[in-house]
Design a protein around this motif. Structure first.
Motif, mmCIF file in Angstrom:
data_model
loop_
_atom_site.group_PDB
_atom_site.id
_atom_site.type_symbol
_atom_site.label_atom_id
_atom_site.label_comp_id
_atom_site.label_asym_id
_atom_site.label_seq_id
_atom_site.Cartn_x
_atom_site.Cartn_y
_atom_site.Cartn_z
ATOM 1 N N HIS A 190 53.166 21.632 20.881
ATOM 2 C CA HIS A 190 53.955 20.426 21.132
ATOM 3 C C HIS A 190 55.314 20.726 21.752
ATOM 4 N N TYR A 191 55.699 21.987 21.784
ATOM 5 C CA TYR A 191 56.908 22.310 22.564
ATOM 6 C C TYR A 191 56.727 21.839 24.007
ATOM 7 N N VAL A 192 55.554 22.088 24.575
ATOM 8 C CA VAL A 192 55.285 21.680 25.955
ATOM 9 C C VAL A 192 55.135 20.165 26.046
ATOM 10 N N VAL A 193 54.487 19.544 25.047
ATOM 11 C CA VAL A 193 54.325 18.088 25.061
ATOM 12 C C VAL A 193 55.683 17.401 25.067
ATOM 13 N N PHE A 194 56.552 17.776 24.137
ATOM 14 C CA PHE A 194 57.861 17.130 24.038
ATOM 15 C C PHE A 194 58.732 17.435 25.256
ATOM 16 N N ASP B 262 67.494 26.840 31.849
ATOM 17 C CA ASP B 262 68.454 26.400 30.836
ATOM 18 C C ASP B 262 67.856 25.304 29.958
ATOM 19 N N TYR B 263 67.114 24.411 30.581
ATOM 20 C CA TYR B 263 66.470 23.324 29.835
ATOM 21 C C TYR B 263 65.474 23.882 28.824
ATOM 22 N N ALA B 264 64.693 24.859 29.236
ATOM 23 C CA ALA B 264 63.709 25.455 28.330
ATOM 24 C C ALA B 264 64.390 26.115 27.132
ATOM 25 N N MET B 265 65.515 26.757 27.361
ATOM 26 C CA MET B 265 66.220 27.437 26.274
ATOM 27 C C MET B 265 66.836 26.442 25.296
ATOM 28 N N VAL C 181 66.338 22.844 19.970
ATOM 29 C CA VAL C 181 66.190 21.517 19.365
ATOM 30 C C VAL C 181 64.804 21.367 18.734
ATOM 31 N N TRP C 182 63.775 21.700 19.513
ATOM 32 C CA TRP C 182 62.404 21.529 19.041
ATOM 33 C C TRP C 182 62.100 22.409 17.831
ATOM 34 N N TRP C 183 62.528 23.647 17.850
ATOM 35 C CA TRP C 183 62.191 24.559 16.763
ATOM 36 C C TRP C 183 62.864 24.143 15.465
ATOM 37 N N ALA C 184 64.116 23.722 15.546
ATOM 38 C CA ALA C 184 64.797 23.250 14.336
ATOM 39 C C ALA C 184 64.136 21.976 13.811
#
Length: 409
Positions: A294-298, A73-76, A81-84
């Motif tokens: 940076h999806y993984v970094v954040f 759920d966290y990944a989704m 948030v990250w993509w926007a």
């Protein structure tokens, strides 16, 4: 993604016309002193509200023994948030004209992320994504408006790129309706399909004519969001430690976790900012791989804060999990953060195998710390601090070696 040709020169600096409404023209990559605007900083702070909500729900899931479901759920939610955030950041780097309409549409995007944040708990607890979907659609439709403005002011290949972006984003919003219509078991797979399609939109849109994003500005924007996420991690860990002390009088038990967590976060900041990355962002291929990574970094940086909360709750008896699981909630995202920052940043500036191995070895040692029981977090923090010291020492050696020749020259 293959490297795209360099965009044609465009006038440097924001448009000279300072009227309330201006044509949304591309800015130049050669602008001097390009920095993040106050609106962008406000945008980042509001987006971290959603990051914090996702972290809180991750803590609850892991503390109750539902780590696998909570991580999914966290990944989704974090992807939304990250993509926007990322799409706005790259658009703003290329087209920010700071007129009234641009500001209003950006504020609409901020409103969208706040709506999304309000639906995070329902997404985690009931797998009801209606409010999250609504907030995401608000943000994405606002971005479509910006791309249509850019297309209206452009011509030729630049106009085509803007229209591709607008059309691709719109089509993806139709696909995200599957989160509301499909059965619960199919949602993770549908999310994976739609996430991949979303990430393909920039690759498709910028074929032939890339946007005029500014390398220094992009590097600064990512760095600022990293700082804000790490700051949220500090805040979450501090609240957890304060709660453990106030409610359970457990200063002796939570102090090693607090100390280790602080060392981890300090090291995370140091490792990220030890090298200037903007010089590496010379083409779309390099920049997009760096940006997507940076999806993984954040996500891992924010998860470190959630893990520290879980470790404190387990120590004071509020979490129904083992010490091993609580330790892993800190060490695993820390190791993931170290490896990702090495892959995206550090390896491009390391000389020799010894320097290259510092961060991967640190990540491995941090994972090994998981099995040290109550001292796992503190030991992991010490390992991260020693990694910083080792990296600085190794980086200084060539400087001393070449110093005489440099002075002679």
């Amino acid at each position: 993604m293959t490297s795209s040709p360099t965009p044609p020169p465009v006038p440097s600096g924001p448009p000279g016309d300072r009227g309330p409404l201006r044509r949304l023209r591309a800015r130049g990559r050669d602008e001097a002193h390009r920095t993040a605007s106050p609106l962008e900083l406000f945008f980042d702070l509001c987006f971290v509200v959603a990051v914090a909500q996702a972290g809180i729900q991750l803590v609850h899931s892991v503390a109750e023994g539902h780590a696998g479901e909570g991580i999914l759920d966290y990944a989704m939610v974090f992807f939304a948030v990250w993509w926007a955030w990322m799409n706005f950041s790259w658009f703003a780097s290329a087209y920010d004209n700071d007129d009234v309409l641009y500001r209003v549409v950006t504020l609409v995007q901020i409103a969208g992320v706040l709506v999304l944040a309000a639906g995070v708990s329902q997404a985690f607890e009931e797998h009801d994504y209606l409010v999250v979907w609504l907030g995401y659609v608000i943000m994405r439709l606002a971005l479509v408006t910006q791309w249509l403005r850019a297309a209206r002011a452009a011509e030729g290949p630049e106009r085509t790129t803007a229209l591709r972006y607008a059309g691709g984003v719109l089509l993806c919003q139709v696909g995200w309706l599957g989160l509301l219509l499909l059965p619960e078991d199919a949602l993770p797979w549908w999310f994976l399909v739609m996430a991949l399609l979303e990430m393909c939109v920039p690759l498709f849109a910028e074929r032939g004519q890339p946007t005029a994003w500014h390398p220094r500005h992009i590097a600064e924007r990512y760095g600022l969001f990293t700082i804000i996420v790490l700051g949220e991690t500090v805040a979450a860990a501090t609240i957890a430690v304060k709660s453990g002390i106030d409610e359970n009088d457990s200063l002796g038990e939570v102090l090693p976790i607090a100390s280790g967590g602080l060392l981890i976060i300090f090291a995370a900041w140091w490792i990220y900012f030890v090298v200037p990355i903007h010089g590496h962002l010379r083409s779309n291929r390099q920049a997009f791989l760096w940006g997507y990574g940076h999806y993984v970094v954040f996500a891992s940086a924010a998860a470190i804060g959630a893990g520290l909360e879980v470790a404190v709750e387990q120590t004071v008896g509020k979490a129904h999990i083992s010490t091993l699981a609580a330790s892993a909630a800190v060490t695993l995202p820390t190791a993931l953060y170290l490896l990702t920052v090495w892959a995206l940043h550090s390896r491009h500036f390391k000389a020799g195998i010894t320097q290259q191995l510092v961060l991967p070895t640190t990540a491995l040692l941090v994972i090994c710390c998981t099995f040290l029981g109550d001292w796992a977090v503190l030991t992991a923090g010490v390992v991260c601090a020693l990694s910083v010291a080792a990296g600085e020492t190794l980086a200084a050696r060539p400087s001393r070696t070449h110093a005489p020749s440099s002075r002679t020259a």
